[in-house]
Write an enzyme that holds these catalytic residues in place. Structure first.
Site, PDB file in Angstrom:
ATOM      1  N   CYS A 129       0.842  -1.201   0.000  1.00 13.14           N
ATOM      2  CA  CYS A 129       0.000   0.000   0.000  1.00 13.14           C
ATOM      3  C   CYS A 129       0.878   1.253   0.000  1.00 13.14           C
ATOM      4  O   CYS A 129       0.667   2.177  -0.794  1.00 13.14           O
ATOM      5  CB  CYS A 129      -0.920  -0.034   1.225  1.00 13.14           C
ATOM      6  N   CYS A 213      -3.290   3.889   9.635  1.00 13.13           N
ATOM      7  CA  CYS A 213      -2.023   3.388  10.182  1.00 13.13           C
ATOM      8  C   CYS A 213      -1.434   4.303  11.245  1.00 13.13           C
ATOM      9  O   CYS A 213      -0.247   4.208  11.557  1.00 13.13           O
ATOM     10  CB  CYS A 213      -1.013   3.214   9.048  1.00 13.13           C
ATOM     11  N   CYS A 237       7.777   4.057   5.759  1.00 15.64           N
ATOM     12  CA  CYS A 237       6.870   3.811   4.634  1.00 15.64           C
ATOM     13  C   CYS A 237       7.597   3.281   3.404  1.00 15.64           C
ATOM     14  O   CYS A 237       6.988   2.722   2.510  1.00 15.64           O
ATOM     15  CB  CYS A 237       6.116   5.085   4.276  1.00 15.64           C
TER      16      CYS A 237
HETATM   17  S1  SF4 Z   1       0.589   4.484   5.764  1.00 15.05           S
HETATM   18 FE1  SF4 Z   1      -1.033   2.903   5.669  1.00 15.05          FE
HETATM   19  S2  SF4 Z   1      -2.717   3.746   4.431  1.00 15.05           S
HETATM   20 FE2  SF4 Z   1      -0.875   5.064   4.143  1.00 15.05          FE
HETATM   21  S3  SF4 Z   1       0.032   4.304   2.283  1.00 15.05           S
HETATM   22 FE3  SF4 Z   1       1.049   3.241   3.982  1.00 15.05          FE
HETATM   23  S4  SF4 Z   1      -0.138   1.335   4.380  1.00 15.05           S
HETATM   24 FE4  SF4 Z   1      -1.355   2.688   3.013  1.00 15.05          FE
END
Ligand code: SF4
Length: 255
Positions: A129, A213, A237
Site C-alpha cells: 500500500c 495506520c 513507509c
Molecule cells: S501508511 Fe497505511 S494507508 Fe498510508 S500508504 Fe502506507 S499502508 Fe497505506
C-alpha cells in the site's frame, strides 16, 4: 496544485557525484538547519525539492525553507488516506508561510485500479500500500530533481539514529537539516516563530500519517513514531529505503 501522476513521464533521476554528498556532509554536519538549507539551495537551485508530510513537526522545516526561498518545490504525498485535518493544515500552513509551489502528489489511477481497487490494501499488505501510494508517486516526482530535503531527525530512533546530515541516495543527494535537532529545539523554534501546530497533536498524536495506520500515543515516554503502524514490525513507509539498482517506477507497477 494537484498532479496526475499517471500522466507524468518517469525520467531517470538527475545523477550527482557520490563524493559531493560526503563533502557536503563533512562541511554541514554540525551546521544550523538554516545554514544547511541555504547551502542546499545555493548548490542545487531549482533542482532542489523539499518533501513534507505536513505532519506533526513539519512546520519547522517548512518555515526554515520559506526563509531561503518561498518558491522551493514542496512535494506533499496525498495518499488518499490522510486525515482531513492534515489536508486542512497543508492548505493553511502553506498560505501562512507564503509557499508558492506545493505539489500534491497522488497515486496513479492505474496503480490503484490494479493493486488496490477497494482501497483496503492497508489491511493486508501495508508495504504494498505504501509502495503505490507513497514510494511510486514520490519517485516519479523526484525524477526532475538532483537533490531533496527531508524532515527526518535522529531522535525519532530506529534506522534514523545514524542519520547523516547529507547523504547519497538513488543517484541524488538528500539533505536532512534537522537530523541533529531534538524535541526541545523543535518546540523552542515553534514557540519563537509562533508556528501553528497540526490539529491532531493536541489530541495525542505525536506523529501523523495516514488514518488507517496512525494511532494516538498515551505513554509520554514512548518513541515519537510509536503510533505509526502500531503492532507491526514496520517503522518506515519505504520512501527512505534504498531501491534495487535499476528499479525504475512504472505506472501499473503495484508491488
Ligand atoms: S501508511 Fe497505511 S494507508 Fe498510508 S500508504 Fe502506507 S499502508 Fe497505506
Amino acid at each position: 496544485m494537484a498532479y496526475d501522476q499517471s500522466a507524468i513521464e518517469v525520467k531517470p533521476a538527475v545523477a550527482v557525484q557520490p563524493t559531493l554528498a560526503a563533502r557536503l556532509d563533512a562541511e554541514l554536519r554540525d551546521a544550523h538547519p538554516l545554514t544547511i538549507l541555504r547551502k542546499a539551495y545555493e548548490t542545487f537551485g531549482d533542482k532542489l525539492a523539499l518533501v513534507s508530510s505536513f505532519g506533526a513537526e513539519s512546520a519547522v522545516l517548512l518555515h526554515l525553507a520559506s526563509q531561503v526561498s518561498k518558491d522551493i518545490p514542496v512535494l506533499f504525498l496525498d495518499t488518499g488516506m490522510l486525515f482531513g485535518q492534515t489536508l486542512d493544515y497543508r492548505k493553511s500552513l502553506a498560505a501562512r508561510l507564503g509557499l508558492t509551489d506545493v505539489r500534491d502528489l497522488r497515486p496513479a489511477f492505474a496503480d490503484l485500479a490494479v493493486t488496490d481497487p477497494k482501497s483496503d490494501l492497508w489491511r493486508t499488505d501495508t508495504d504494498a500500500c505504501c509502495h503505490i501510494r507513497k514510494v511510486l508517486p514520490l519517485d516519479r516526482a523526484l525524477g526532475e530533481f538532483a537533490a531533496w530535503t527531508t524532515g527526518r531527525k535522529r531522535f525519532h530512533g530506529g534506522d534514523r539514529l545514524r542519520l547523516a546530515v547529507v547523504e547519497q541516495a538513488e543517484g541524488q543527494i538528500k539533505f536532512n537539516p534537522l537530523a541533529n535537532w531534538g524535541k526541545a529545539e523543535l518546540d523552542a523554534y515553534v514557540a519563537e516563530h509562533d508556528l501553528p501546530t497540526h490539529p491532531l497533536v493536541s489530541q495525542g498524536f505525536p506523529s501523523v500519517g495516514c488514518w488507517p495506520c496512525t494511532k494516538p500515543v498515551d505513554d509520554p515516554n514512548a518513541d515519537v513514531r510509536a503510533g505509526r503502524w502500531a503492532g507491526q514490525d514496520k517503522t518506515e513507509c519505504g520512501i527512505h529505503v534504498a531501491r534495487a539498482p535499476g528499479a525504475a517506477p512504472t505506472v501499473g507497477e503495484g508491488i
